[in-house]
Design an enzyme around this catalytic site. Structure first.
Site, PDB file in Angstrom:
ATOM      1  N   TRP A 102       0.821  -1.219   0.000  1.00 27.36           N
ATOM      2  CA  TRP A 102       0.000   0.000   0.000  1.00 27.36           C
ATOM      3  C   TRP A 102       0.845   1.255   0.000  1.00 27.36           C
ATOM      4  CZ3 TRP A 102      -4.380  -0.296  -2.098  1.00 27.36           C
ATOM      5  CH2 TRP A 102      -5.150  -1.457  -1.985  1.00 27.36           C
ATOM      6  N   ASP A 172      -1.925   6.824   6.062  1.00 30.33           N
ATOM      7  CA  ASP A 172      -2.972   5.957   5.534  1.00 30.33           C
ATOM      8  C   ASP A 172      -3.350   4.987   6.650  1.00 30.33           C
ATOM      9  OD1 ASP A 172      -4.578   4.120   4.300  1.00 30.33           O
ATOM     10  OD2 ASP A 172      -3.191   3.648   2.660  1.00 30.33           O
ATOM     11  N   LYS A 196     -13.284  -1.401   5.915  1.00 28.52           N
ATOM     12  CA  LYS A 196     -12.554  -2.314   6.786  1.00 28.52           C
ATOM     13  C   LYS A 196     -13.084  -2.259   8.223  1.00 28.52           C
ATOM     14  CE  LYS A 196      -9.338  -2.392   3.257  1.00 28.52           C
ATOM     15  NZ  LYS A 196      -8.293  -1.723   2.503  1.00 28.52           N
TER      16      LYS A 196
END
Ligand SMILES: *Cc1c(COP(=O)(O)O)cnc(C)c1O
Length: 361
Positions: A102, A172, A196
């Site tokens: 990511w 993030d 999530k």
């Protein structure tokens, strides 16, 4: 058909109480005679959903007054572009930590907008560690420092945010926001997609320090990619993703009811510690991540006999343990332990893993 334990990395399991609430409200939200997603987004009813969700998030995370909360579209990945577009115009460079897939994606996207300075990378050890701080290269002139608090694919989590270097910190937190308390005032921007720990796909939360809204974006930045415009319009620049926002509002209320973020942190700690302890005592299962930065949220593991992967997944699915397949980049298995996944799911998983090892090792 009963519900299963869903270990998927996202979209992830939602709290059953939230799904039941949605069902109850589906045809008639709070006596309006409409579902939440049929409400006009600028009407006072949807405004209640918007207002309450912001207040609940502020309360859950103790967000200081000088931060704005935006509910945007485009997922976590749009933030990979929005951050540099809004913060890096005329900057000498941007600093990025590379600790997994990511952060790699974020870094590559940023390269479209200027010079990316690599602070540190754990690519050499296949993303099983966070490089020691003594090895970081920190350019003082960077517009900001970006890092990924929890690497959802490799199962790496920063034990604590990399603060104290005088950088504007951008994080993030797509896969671990709401799983532990932290000091928001140490950050410039925190972003997280909802699917999530915070709801369904479609809405992305951005927490941004107010003064950053004054920064001039790159001139060609589309309106929809300007934080300042979204803030001026209270996230109603265009029609927001009302269904996803509504679901997030329910998940936030559920999170509060469970005891808030500190309670979620306790549970995450317990759930993951149990699973790692089991994996570590076994010769059949293995997790390669250094203990100090193992993720409490996403636990990848491999089988000593990878030829049994399919059998493992097949039998797990039959036992009601769904979506344990690891990401194709790392292979093996991955158990995602988001807030809505109860501790009983981890107990059931460990029991199954014990049985499988005893049967096939
Ligand atoms: C899931 C995830 C993303 C991507 O989110 P999308 O909504 O699919 O764009 C970004 N970063 C991290 C850490 C993630 O876990």
């Amino acid at each position: 058909m009963t519900r299963v334990y869903n270990f998927g990395a996202g979209p992830a399991q939602l709290p059953e109480a939230v799904l039941l609430e949605m069902r109850d409200e589906l045809l008639n939200w709070r006596g309006t005679g409409m579902s939440a997603m049929e409400l006009p987004h600028r009407g006072s009813d949807f405004e209640k959903i918007a207002h309450e969700s912001e207040q609940d998030l502020r309360e859950l995370l103790a967000i200081p007054k000088n931060y704005r909360v935006l509910f945007l579209q485009g997922g976590g990945r749009s933030q990979f572009a929005m951050v540099p577009m809004n913060l890096a115009y005329q900057a000498i460079c941007m600093a990025y930590m590379d600790t997994g897939v990511w952060s790699q994606f974020a870094l590559q996207e940023a390269q479209r907008y200027g010079n990316v300075h690599l602070v540190a990378s754990s690519a050499d050890n296949h993303y099983t560690d966070i490089p020691p701080q003594s090895s970081w290269s920190l350019p003082k002139e960077a517009a900001y420092l970006h890092y990924t608090d929890n690497e959802t694919i490799h199962g790496i989590e920063f034990p604590a945010p990399p603060t104290g270097y005088g950088f504007l910190l951008v994080s993030d937190m797509s896969s671990n926001l709401l799983t532990r308390p932290f000091d928001i005032s140490q950050f410039g921007i925190i972003y997280a997609c909802a699917q999530k720990n915070m709801g369904a796909a479609g809405v992305t939360v951005v927490i941004i320090r107010e003064d950053l809204l004054q920064r001039e974006p790159f001139p060609y930045t589309p309106s929809m990619f300007r934080y300042g415009l979204h803030a001026e319009n209270n996230s109603f620049l265009n029609t927001p993703p009302t269904l996803a926002w509504y679901i997030t509002s329910l998940v936030l209320k559920w999170t509060k009811k469970q005891g808030g973020v500190s309670k979620m942190a306790e549970q995450s700690q317990r759930k993951s510690a149990k699973l790692y302890a089991f994996i570590d005592q076994s010769d059949f299962y293995h997790n390669p991540v250094e203990a100090h930065c193992r993720s409490r949220i996403n636990v990848p593991f491999i089988l000593a006999k990878p030829e049994l992967d399919q059998q493992f997944l097949k039998e797990a699915t039959k036992m009601g343990l769904a979506n344990l397949k690891g990401h194709r980049l790392v292979g093996g298995m991955r158990a995602s332990l988001y807030n809505a996944l109860p501790e009983s799911a981890v107990d059931a998983l460990i029991e199954f893993m014990q049985y499988f090892e005893a049967s096939y090792a």
